[in-house]
Design an enzyme around this catalytic site. Structure first.
Site, PDB file in Angstrom:
ATOM      1  N   THR A   9       0.867  -1.127   0.071  1.00 34.44           N
ATOM      2  CA  THR A   9      -0.253  -0.044   0.053  1.00 34.44           C
ATOM      3  C   THR A   9       0.810   1.245  -0.096  1.00 34.44           C
ATOM      4  OG1 THR A   9      -0.050  -0.257   2.441  1.00 34.44           O
ATOM      5  CG2 THR A   9      -2.251  -1.162   1.390  1.00 34.44           C
ATOM      6  N   VAL A  12       6.490   2.833  -2.870  1.00 31.23           N
ATOM      7  CA  VAL A  12       7.360   1.869  -3.297  1.00 31.23           C
ATOM      8  C   VAL A  12       6.532   0.663  -3.825  1.00 31.23           C
ATOM      9  CG1 VAL A  12       9.440   0.503  -3.408  1.00 31.23           C
ATOM     10  CG2 VAL A  12       9.498   2.835  -2.566  1.00 31.23           C
ATOM     11  N   ARG A  37      -2.871  -2.770  10.071  1.00 33.88           N
ATOM     12  CA  ARG A  37      -3.816  -1.608   9.812  1.00 33.88           C
ATOM     13  C   ARG A  37      -4.279  -1.695   8.585  1.00 33.88           C
ATOM     14  NH1 ARG A  37       1.119   0.818  10.505  1.00 33.88           N
ATOM     15  NH2 ARG A  37       1.954   2.156   8.808  1.00 33.88           N
ATOM     16  N   CYS A 126      18.787   4.014  -2.903  1.00 36.66           N
ATOM     17  CA  CYS A 126      18.124   4.573  -4.499  1.00 36.66           C
ATOM     18  C   CYS A 126      19.621   5.081  -5.022  1.00 36.66           C
ATOM     19  CB  CYS A 126      16.761   5.341  -4.526  1.00 36.66           C
ATOM     20  SG  CYS A 126      16.882   6.313  -2.963  1.00 36.66           S
ATOM     21  N   GLN A 153      17.960  15.064  -4.385  1.00 35.99           N
ATOM     22  CA  GLN A 153      17.125  14.085  -4.004  1.00 35.99           C
ATOM     23  C   GLN A 153      15.579  14.486  -4.024  1.00 35.99           C
ATOM     24  OE1 GLN A 153      20.356  11.547  -1.541  1.00 35.99           O
ATOM     25  NE2 GLN A 153      18.339  10.645  -1.647  1.00 35.99           N
ATOM     26  N   HIS A 235      15.986  11.443  -8.421  1.00 33.32           N
ATOM     27  CA  HIS A 235      17.155  12.049  -7.953  1.00 33.32           C
ATOM     28  C   HIS A 235      18.266  12.265  -8.913  1.00 33.32           C
ATOM     29  CE1 HIS A 235      15.589  10.867  -4.276  1.00 33.32           C
ATOM     30  NE2 HIS A 235      16.159   9.588  -4.100  1.00 33.32           N
TER      31      HIS A 235
END
Length: 330
Positions: A9, A12, A37, A126, A153, A235
Site C-alpha cells: 500500500t 514503493v 492496519r 536508491c 534528491q 534523484h
C-alpha cells in the site's frame, strides 16, 4: 509463480506492482501484503483488485518470491520468517544491506554473485544504485580511486507524507505533521536521514559503504553530500570520479552507454542533459554533462539522474527477481 509484495500500500509497493505488470513478470498469483492496519484494503494489479493480507497469511500462501518495501524494522522481524519458509526475499529497506552474510545487488553490476542459497537479498539505497551502474564500466577500464558525489534528491524518497508536505506548502496550506524539520517548497535541505557522530548523515554513509560492497572494492574512496530538493521526478547526482589510469574523454559516453539500462543525454549545445522531468516514470539511468575535471588529472565530472521509485527501488528489485527466475533460483 506466486509473488508477494510486502508493503503493497506504500509508494514503493505500488510502484513494484506497476513494474511487475509493465515488465510482464510471469505472475500467476499476486499476494499484496501489509501490516495489520492495512489488512483488508484493496490494491490494483493488471486492472483487477486484490485484498491485502497480513504477514502470517502471506507465508502460509507460499509465494516463490517476496519483494519487501515495508521499512527496516519490519524487514528485520518478518523477512527471516519468509526465508525460513523457503521463500526468497528481495528487501528494499536498509535492514540487510551491510550484513556481511547478505548480498547487496544491482543486477547490471553484480547479479552473478547470487546463488540459490541467498534467501534474503538486499536492494541498495536508491542514490547508490544509479551511481554504481555508471561506475561499473569506468572502474573496470580505468580503475576508480576516489568519488565525490553530491545528490539532489526528490521528496518521493521520503514517502507520501513528504510529497503531501511539499504540495500542501505549495498550496499555502498549514502542514500539521511535516516530514521534514523545515519547509521544503522553495528550499533545499542538506539533511537526509539522521546525522551521525562524524557529521555525515546516515544517507551519506549508506552511499559510501554500499558502493564499496556492491563493486567489491574497499579501496575506492567515496565521500558524499546528500540533499533534499522540492522535486518529485527522481534523484539527481553530480559525480566527480578520479581514476588511477588516464582516459580519453571521447571514449566515455560509449563506455557508459554500453551498460544495459543506461542512456546518455549529453548535447549541451542543444540544452540536452538529464533532468528529473526526463527520468520520471522511466527505468533508465540518464547520464550527461560528461566533461573532464580541468582542476585535476585523470578525473571526470558527470551528471546522473534516475527515477528513485523505479530504478532506485521497484525496478531494481524486480530485475533481481527476473535474474533469479532466469537462473531457475525461484
Amino acid at each position: 509463480m506466486k509473488v508477494a509484495v510486502v508493503g503493497a500500500t506504500g509508494l514503493v509497493g505500488s510502484e513494484i506492482l506497476k513494474v511487475l505488470d509493465e515488465r510482464n513478470f510471469p505472475v500467476t498469483e499476486i499476494i499484496p501484503v501489509a501490516s495489520e492496519r492495512s489488512v483488508g484494503k484493496k490494491v490494483s494489479y493488471k486492472g483487477k483488485e486484490f485484498t491485502v493480507v497480513g504477514f502470517e497469511d502471506a507465508i502460509q500462501m507460499k509465494p516463490n518470491v517476496a519483494i519487501f518495501s515495508a521499512g527496516g524494522s519490519t524487514s528485520l522481524e518478518i523477512a527471516p520468517k519468509f526465508a525460513d519458509a523457503g521463500i526468497t526475499v528481495i528487501d528494499n529497506s536498509s535492514a540487510w544491506r551491510m550484513d556481511p552474510s547478505k548480498k547487496l545487488v544491482v543486477p547490471e553490476v553484480n547479479a552473478d554473485t547470487l546463488t540459490p542459497e541467498d534467501k534474503i537479498i538486499a536492494n541498495p539505497n536508491c542514490s547508490t544504485i544509479q551511481m554504481v551502474v555508471v561506475m561499473k564500466p569506468l572502474h573496470e577500464k580505468y580503475k576508480i580511486k576516489r568519488v565525490v558525489v553530491s545528490t539532489y534528491q526528490s521528496v518521493t524518497g521520503s514517502g507520501k507524507k513528504a510529497v503531501d508536505q511539499l504540495f500542501d506548502e505549495r498550496a499555502g496550506k498549514t502542514v500539521e505533521d511535516p516530514a521534514y524539520p523545515h519547509k521544503i517548497d522553495l528550499n533545499v535541505l542538506p539533511h537526509i536521514d539522521v546525522f551521525q557522530d562524524n557529521g555525515y548523515t546516515k544517507e551519506e554513509m549508506k552511499m559510501i559503504k554500499e558502493t564499496n560492497k556492491i563493486l567489491g572494492d574497499d579501496s575506492i574512496k567515496v565521500t558524499a553530500t546528500t540533499v533534499r530538493i522540492p522535486t518529485v521526478g527522481g534523484h539527481s547526482e553530480s559525480i566527480n570520479i578520479e581514476f588511477e589510469n588516464e582516459y580519453e574523454l571521447a571514449d566515455i559516453p560509449g563506455l557508459i552507454a554500453s551498460i544495459p539500462g543506461v542512456e546518455v543525454q549529453d548535447d549541451p549545445a542543444n540544452n540536452i542533459y538529464p533532468m528529473p522531468l526526463n527520468a520520471h516514470g522511466k527505468d533508465e539511468v540518464l547520464v550527461g554533462r560528461i566533461r573532464r575535471d580541468e582542476s585535476q588529472e585523470k578525473t571526470l565530472n558527470l551528471w546522473c539522474v534516475a527515477d528513485n521509485l523505479r530504478k532506485g527501488a521497484a525496478t531494481n528489485a524486480v530485475q533481481i527477481a527476473e535474474y533469479l527466475l532466469s537462473k531457475e533460483m525461484i
